[in-house]
Scaffold this motif. Sequence first.
Motif, PDB file in Angstrom:
ATOM      1  N   TYR A 181      44.866  39.245  53.684  1.00 52.59           N
ATOM      2  CA  TYR A 181      44.755  38.204  52.657  1.00 52.59           C
ATOM      3  C   TYR A 181      43.906  38.709  51.479  1.00 52.59           C
ATOM      4  N   MET A 182      42.811  39.408  51.773  1.00 55.09           N
ATOM      5  CA  MET A 182      41.983  39.974  50.702  1.00 55.09           C
ATOM      6  C   MET A 182      42.783  40.936  49.836  1.00 55.09           C
ATOM      7  N   GLU A 183      43.591  41.796  50.469  1.00 49.78           N
ATOM      8  CA  GLU A 183      44.391  42.766  49.717  1.00 49.78           C
ATOM      9  C   GLU A 183      45.369  42.070  48.775  1.00 49.78           C
ATOM     10  N   GLU A 184      45.854  40.915  49.182  1.00 50.26           N
ATOM     11  CA  GLU A 184      46.855  40.191  48.395  1.00 50.26           C
ATOM     12  C   GLU A 184      46.215  39.309  47.327  1.00 50.26           C
ATOM     13  N   HIS A 185      45.014  38.786  47.612  1.00 57.83           N
ATOM     14  CA  HIS A 185      44.408  37.775  46.721  1.00 57.83           C
ATOM     15  C   HIS A 185      43.031  38.200  46.210  1.00 57.83           C
ATOM     16  N   PHE A 186      42.786  39.521  46.099  1.00 57.53           N
ATOM     17  CA  PHE A 186      41.464  40.007  45.700  1.00 57.53           C
ATOM     18  C   PHE A 186      41.041  39.491  44.331  1.00 57.53           C
ATOM     19  N   HIS A 187      42.023  39.159  43.468  1.00 59.24           N
ATOM     20  CA  HIS A 187      41.711  38.725  42.109  1.00 59.24           C
ATOM     21  C   HIS A 187      41.285  37.258  42.053  1.00 59.24           C
ATOM     22  N   GLU A 188      41.389  36.545  43.172  1.00 60.60           N
ATOM     23  CA  GLU A 188      41.023  35.134  43.204  1.00 60.60           C
ATOM     24  C   GLU A 188      39.562  34.955  43.612  1.00 60.60           C
ATOM     25  N   ASN A 189      39.070  33.752  43.484  1.00 61.51           N
ATOM     26  CA  ASN A 189      37.699  33.438  43.882  1.00 61.51           C
ATOM     27  C   ASN A 189      37.663  33.214  45.393  1.00 61.51           C
ATOM     28  N   ALA A 220      31.317  42.256  51.351  1.00 62.10           N
ATOM     29  CA  ALA A 220      31.156  43.663  50.981  1.00 62.10           C
ATOM     30  C   ALA A 220      32.497  44.386  51.055  1.00 62.10           C
ATOM     31  N   TYR A 221      33.297  44.049  52.056  1.00 61.79           N
ATOM     32  CA  TYR A 221      34.616  44.654  52.200  1.00 61.79           C
ATOM     33  C   TYR A 221      35.523  44.230  51.041  1.00 61.79           C
ATOM     34  N   LEU A 222      35.438  42.957  50.653  1.00 63.52           N
ATOM     35  CA  LEU A 222      36.217  42.445  49.526  1.00 63.52           C
ATOM     36  C   LEU A 222      35.823  43.164  48.238  1.00 63.52           C
ATOM     37  N   ASN A 223      34.526  43.401  48.051  1.00 72.79           N
ATOM     38  CA  ASN A 223      34.068  44.109  46.853  1.00 72.79           C
ATOM     39  C   ASN A 223      34.630  45.523  46.806  1.00 72.79           C
ATOM     40  N   GLU A 224      34.750  46.172  47.965  1.00 70.40           N
ATOM     41  CA  GLU A 224      35.330  47.517  48.014  1.00 70.40           C
ATOM     42  C   GLU A 224      36.789  47.484  47.544  1.00 70.40           C
ATOM     43  N   ILE A 225      37.528  46.473  47.987  1.00 69.86           N
ATOM     44  CA  ILE A 225      38.927  46.327  47.553  1.00 69.86           C
ATOM     45  C   ILE A 225      38.995  46.091  46.044  1.00 69.86           C
ATOM     46  N   ARG A 226      38.139  45.199  45.547  1.00 63.73           N
ATOM     47  CA  ARG A 226      38.150  44.889  44.121  1.00 63.73           C
ATOM     48  C   ARG A 226      37.806  46.104  43.267  1.00 63.73           C
ATOM     49  N   ILE A 241      36.860  46.181  29.340  1.00 64.32           N
ATOM     50  CA  ILE A 241      36.085  46.046  30.579  1.00 64.32           C
ATOM     51  C   ILE A 241      36.159  44.605  31.079  1.00 64.32           C
ATOM     52  N   GLY A 242      36.103  43.643  30.152  1.00 62.97           N
ATOM     53  CA  GLY A 242      36.176  42.234  30.541  1.00 62.97           C
ATOM     54  C   GLY A 242      37.504  41.897  31.189  1.00 62.97           C
ATOM     55  N   GLU A 243      38.604  42.430  30.633  1.00 61.34           N
ATOM     56  CA  GLU A 243      39.930  42.177  31.208  1.00 61.34           C
ATOM     57  C   GLU A 243      40.033  42.749  32.616  1.00 61.34           C
ATOM     58  N   VAL A 244      39.518  43.967  32.797  1.00 61.08           N
ATOM     59  CA  VAL A 244      39.547  44.597  34.123  1.00 61.08           C
ATOM     60  C   VAL A 244      38.731  43.774  35.107  1.00 61.08           C
ATOM     61  N   CYS A 248      40.296  41.625  38.486  1.00 63.13           N
ATOM     62  CA  CYS A 248      39.915  42.077  39.835  1.00 63.13           C
ATOM     63  C   CYS A 248      39.009  41.073  40.556  1.00 63.13           C
ATOM     64  N   GLY A 249      38.886  39.868  40.004  1.00 65.98           N
ATOM     65  CA  GLY A 249      38.158  38.823  40.704  1.00 65.98           C
ATOM     66  C   GLY A 249      36.703  38.673  40.328  1.00 65.98           C
ATOM     67  N   TYR A 250      36.250  39.375  39.280  1.00 68.10           N
ATOM     68  CA  TYR A 250      34.855  39.261  38.837  1.00 68.10           C
ATOM     69  C   TYR A 250      34.797  38.352  37.603  1.00 68.10           C
ATOM     70  N   GLY A 251      34.294  37.144  37.780  1.00 63.09           N
ATOM     71  CA  GLY A 251      34.176  36.219  36.667  1.00 63.09           C
ATOM     72  C   GLY A 251      33.061  36.588  35.711  1.00 63.09           C
ATOM     73  N   ASP A 252      32.052  37.320  36.214  1.00 56.27           N
ATOM     74  CA  ASP A 252      30.895  37.704  35.421  1.00 56.27           C
ATOM     75  C   ASP A 252      31.004  39.192  35.099  1.00 56.27           C
ATOM     76  N   GLU A 253      31.245  39.525  33.840  1.00 55.18           N
ATOM     77  CA  GLU A 253      31.408  40.918  33.438  1.00 55.18           C
ATOM     78  C   GLU A 253      30.152  41.738  33.691  1.00 55.18           C
ATOM     79  N   SER A 254      28.988  41.156  33.465  1.00 60.29           N
ATOM     80  CA  SER A 254      27.725  41.880  33.688  1.00 60.29           C
ATOM     81  C   SER A 254      27.556  42.246  35.160  1.00 60.29           C
ATOM     82  N   TYR A 255      27.898  41.309  36.041  1.00 60.52           N
ATOM     83  CA  TYR A 255      27.825  41.584  37.479  1.00 60.52           C
ATOM     84  C   TYR A 255      28.790  42.717  37.853  1.00 60.52           C
ATOM     85  N   PHE A 256      29.992  42.670  37.283  1.00 59.38           N
ATOM     86  CA  PHE A 256      30.967  43.723  37.545  1.00 59.38           C
ATOM     87  C   PHE A 256      30.428  45.081  37.117  1.00 59.38           C
TER      88      PHE A 256
END
Length: 544
Positions: A181-189, A220-226, A241-244, A248-256
Amino acid sequence: MTLRDDFKERELVYVCNDLRDVLIQNGESLPRQKTSSHLLLLAAGGKGTLRAGGHSYAVDEGRMFLLGIGEWFEIESRHGGGCRLLLLDFDELESMPSWETERRFRKITGRFPQYGELQGKEVRELYDTMLRLKEAADQAHASSGNRQGILFQQLVGQLLTAGESERPLSSLEDIERTIAYMEEHFHENLERDKLAAIAGLSPWYYSGLFKRIKGCSPIAYLNEIRLRHAKKRLLDPRASIGEVARSCGYGDESYFRRKFKAETGVTPGAFSRKSHERIAVLSNPYTAHLLALGIKPLAAPVEKGRELYRETYYSSVPVHLGRSCLEHGETEFSIWHTNYKLLAAAGPSYILCDDGLLQMQYGLDLNHIAPCGSVPWLELNWRSHLRHIASLLRLEERAESWLERYEAKAAAARIQLEAAIGTQSLMLLRVAKDQLSVFGRRNVGAVLYDDLGLTCPYEWNDIQVEQVVDMDFVSACNPAYLLLASDTDAESIDCLKQLAASDKWRCLQAVANSRIVHVEPSPWLEYSPLAHDLIIDKLLGWLT
């Protein structure tokens, strides 16, 4: 060995790569590194700390830990004493369907019931078995080899059943379902509670179970996929960078940005700017495609005595990978195992290979190192290969520019060759061991008979790659011009001598009129843009 029910229909092989006795002195550490195989750690003395998968474990005598492929870890001893460890590096191989007589295997991971610190009554048995395995390995005489093998297989059997009495087998399927499910929906919250609901477990139990099986938390595993997908998308210089981050599921660009730099050591922007400088290629023909696109790979298969025309590029390839051939006593898997370790150490931004290799050799393992791109080898011709690779790397304009130049060169050469030899036939014949071969659509035929319009004395378009023939076939073809590509081993040289001494050979019009030229197998037998470009130059040099 008795396997769990979910393995009974698979043929599994376990290979012991290395067993090391490591002593970490007081206050020192084993530097941070990434596993390329399964790693079983036994704390044999002293005290220390293991950091793996975002967690810290106390390393006290008697404790054991199992790390999967692609896991970062480091170990430091505690002040006041050193730390002694036994480290067992091994692989789990799964048989693959194959039409070949030789069996083929791929490396797999994530199949043992426990990862991280091992729990349960079986740990004491594992501890004793590993100490006996180390004792057998320390014995220098050959008779200890069988004992080592028996003890290693016994150890694997104990790992397969470790903790089974404490956890139902269905839990493994629950974890794998959430990973899919993570592999398929990594871009979601995605949050832990949602993943736990998919597994049908309570959030607390799910987190603990995930950590024991995978060695890290589900987030942590989800972050590796993202981050893996982010690396792939940063290959496109047009993406911000913001688009990427958002894709990939990161709403906060600074955190990414912080997470990306913590993982790779560079900012997303720096990674994007230099991404084309760190591309690795595992399939030999595609090195030439990268060179045609103006990219010198970070890592590539190299066999210096085999591809002489590439020697000028080899010095600029930092990491030389082995070719998948059974030479010097090496097995195919041992070559790819070494390549995997070299790639893990090199840290490429992207790995390029053909679709068959991605499935047969590594499966998803390569994604632990870098994002992977596969090229459908049999489905596409060499021009489409170049365009496909360019699209993966966002270099479409370079590909079209190279192809436009090549088409103009081939068209001009076609006119020159027609003026030089007209419709007289030309054939390339290969001598390998005691066999003669001619070639078709997916080899030298593509450039000789399609691009240059030369006359072929046989139905080249009916041959996909190569066809073994005999001297009667060659006599019936009776080419006006002959390119002779021979291997250099003793058997091939002997076959050449027998050909030269035969009446059928001397009667060939190409031989009688001295219109025969000896060529190296490479680039003539290579199916790539760089090889075809060079073939045109060589052919013009001979015939015009």
